[in-house]
Write a protein that holds these residues in place. Structure first.
Motif, PDB file in Angstrom:
ATOM      1  N   LYS A  30       0.833  -1.209   0.000  1.00  0.00           N
ATOM      2  CA  LYS A  30       0.000   0.000   0.000  1.00  0.00           C
ATOM      3  C   LYS A  30       0.867   1.258   0.000  1.00  0.00           C
ATOM      4  CE  LYS A  30      -3.884   1.397   2.561  1.00  0.00           C
ATOM      5  NZ  LYS A  30      -4.647   1.220   3.822  1.00  0.00           N
ATOM      6  N   ALA A  31       1.928   1.212   0.798  1.00  0.00           N
ATOM      7  CA  ALA A  31       2.838   2.364   0.861  1.00  0.00           C
ATOM      8  C   ALA A  31       3.506   2.591  -0.500  1.00  0.00           C
ATOM      9  CB  ALA A  31       3.894   2.138   1.937  1.00  0.00           C
ATOM     10  N   ILE A  32       3.961   1.495  -1.125  1.00  0.00           N
ATOM     11  CA  ILE A  32       4.580   1.623  -2.456  1.00  0.00           C
ATOM     12  C   ILE A  32       3.554   2.144  -3.453  1.00  0.00           C
ATOM     13  CG2 ILE A  32       5.660   0.352  -4.382  1.00  0.00           C
ATOM     14  CD1 ILE A  32       6.808  -1.596  -2.252  1.00  0.00           C
ATOM     15  N   ASP A  33       2.328   1.633  -3.313  1.00  0.00           N
ATOM     16  CA  ASP A  33       1.274   2.015  -4.265  1.00  0.00           C
ATOM     17  C   ASP A  33       0.967   3.512  -4.209  1.00  0.00           C
ATOM     18  OD1 ASP A  33      -0.502   1.101  -6.332  1.00  0.00           O
ATOM     19  OD2 ASP A  33      -2.149   1.582  -4.957  1.00  0.00           O
ATOM     20  N   SER A  34       1.076   4.111  -3.029  1.00  0.00           N
ATOM     21  CA  SER A  34       0.787   5.546  -2.947  1.00  0.00           C
ATOM     22  C   SER A  34       1.784   6.342  -3.794  1.00  0.00           C
ATOM     23  CB  SER A  34       0.776   6.020  -1.487  1.00  0.00           C
ATOM     24  OG  SER A  34       2.078   5.961  -0.964  1.00  0.00           O
ATOM     25  N   PHE A  35       3.019   5.837  -3.921  1.00  0.00           N
ATOM     26  CA  PHE A  35       3.998   6.492  -4.799  1.00  0.00           C
ATOM     27  C   PHE A  35       3.730   6.164  -6.265  1.00  0.00           C
ATOM     28  CE2 PHE A  35       6.283   6.356  -0.769  1.00  0.00           C
ATOM     29  CZ  PHE A  35       6.833   7.627  -0.715  1.00  0.00           C
ATOM     30  N   ILE A  85       6.453  -4.687  -7.800  1.00  0.00           N
ATOM     31  CA  ILE A  85       7.652  -4.029  -7.255  1.00  0.00           C
ATOM     32  C   ILE A  85       8.033  -4.703  -5.935  1.00  0.00           C
ATOM     33  CG2 ILE A  85       8.499  -1.894  -6.178  1.00  0.00           C
ATOM     34  CD1 ILE A  85       6.824  -0.338  -8.289  1.00  0.00           C
ATOM     35  N   TYR A  86       7.034  -4.891  -5.112  1.00  0.00           N
ATOM     36  CA  TYR A  86       7.274  -5.510  -3.805  1.00  0.00           C
ATOM     37  C   TYR A  86       7.881  -6.910  -3.953  1.00  0.00           C
ATOM     38  CZ  TYR A  86       6.326  -7.306   0.873  1.00  0.00           C
ATOM     39  OH  TYR A  86       6.457  -7.865   2.108  1.00  0.00           O
ATOM     40  N   VAL A  87       7.267  -7.726  -4.784  1.00  0.00           N
ATOM     41  CA  VAL A  87       7.733  -9.107  -4.971  1.00  0.00           C
ATOM     42  C   VAL A  87       9.175  -9.125  -5.498  1.00  0.00           C
ATOM     43  CG1 VAL A  87       7.376 -11.213  -6.343  1.00  0.00           C
ATOM     44  CG2 VAL A  87       5.418 -10.065  -5.282  1.00  0.00           C
ATOM     45  N   LYS A  88       9.457  -8.238  -6.452  1.00  0.00           N
ATOM     46  CA  LYS A  88      10.796  -8.229  -7.045  1.00  0.00           C
ATOM     47  C   LYS A  88      11.856  -7.772  -6.048  1.00  0.00           C
ATOM     48  CE  LYS A  88      13.003  -7.348 -11.431  1.00  0.00           C
ATOM     49  NZ  LYS A  88      12.711  -7.045 -12.832  1.00  0.00           N
TER      50      LYS A  88
END
Ligand code: GTP
Ligand code: MG
Length: 230
Positions: A30-35, A85-88
């Motif tokens: 969720k944090a990554i998604d906000s960016f 992005i998270y998985v990678k």
């Protein structure tokens, strides 16, 4: 024999590797998604995509006109999702946050180019390299050196200048160039198997098909040359 299939949802993948809780993985995505969803970021990604798509359109027009047939049959683009992005990042054992992704992942922006024939992939790549305003950072030729599983494609990482009120900023874009046949195999392999990867028999079968497809691809090319000489 009937091993349980490896779970692929990011939360579960992370649980196995780090023991982190499901909710913490979800929060980080969720944090990554906000960016990833930020208007500013998306505009910059879209600008980089538009610039390269315009160049590809020109290259296609030029080559297709020369050859009197379509040379680029398909182009697609995507901005990498927060989940991917998270998985990678976890796979690369890096901190799963957006800043780390920006520094370390070269495929946050991706373009795929599909051509009927292999020789034309190299012509398109060469014409891209000739463009003064884009810089080729890296080329991985998985056509000359296919991956162990049979995967073939020509991967380029290019740097594109983006101009905004803040001045010039550079964006990296991964361009994957493939023949229709390579694309057929890759798309199916990805959908069926890329995220599972656990079974030697299936791997052998997929690899065999990759080789059969590659053979057909080169026969088609030979046939094309024969027809075009007529
Ligand atoms: P990742 O493989 O994505 O971790 O990054 P990398 O830095 O090793 O780059 P690489 O050039 O190996 O692969 C980049 C991209 O190519 C992937 O994200 C996929 O889109 C595609 N790709 C690479 N290997 C395979 C494969 O075995 N099968 C399929 N279907 N696609 C692949
Ligand atoms: Mg890889």
């Amino acid at each position: 024999k009937n091993q349980p299939v490896k779970k692929t949802e990011p939360e579960k993948e992370i649980n196995e590797k780090t023991g982190a809780s499901v909710s913490s993985a979800k929060e980080k995505i969720k944090a990554i998604d906000s960016f990833v969803q930020a208007v500013d970021y998306r505009l910059r990604c879209k600008a980089a995509i538009d610039i390269l798509m315009a160049k590809l359109k020109m290259i296609n027009a030029e080559l297709s006109d020369q050859k009197k047939r379509t040379v680029i049959s398909q182009t697609t683009s995507r901005i990498k999702s927060a989940e991917s992005i998270y998985v990678k990042l976890i796979k690369k054992e890096l901190t799963p946050d957006f800043e780390t992704a920006r520094k370390n992942l070269k495929d946050l922006i991706g373009i795929r180019v599909v051509c009927p024939f292999e020789d034309e992939l190299y012509q398109v790549a060469e014409l891209l390299e000739m463009q003064k305003d884009i810089r080729v950072i890296q080329i991985k030729d998985y056509i000359k050196n296919p991956k162990k599983n049979g995967y073939k494609s020509l991967h380029m990482i290019v740097e594109v200048p983006i101009y905004s009120a803040e001045g010039e900023q550079k964006e990296l874009v991964e361009i994957q160039l493939r023949t229709m046949a390579m694309d057929y195999w890759s798309v199916l392999e990805y959908e069926l198997y890329y995220k599972k990867r656990d079974d030697a028999e299936i791997e052998a079968e997929l690899k065999k098909y990759a080789e059969e497809i590659a053979k057909l691809d080169s026969r088609m090319l030979k046939l094309r040359n024969k027809i075009e000489k007529m």
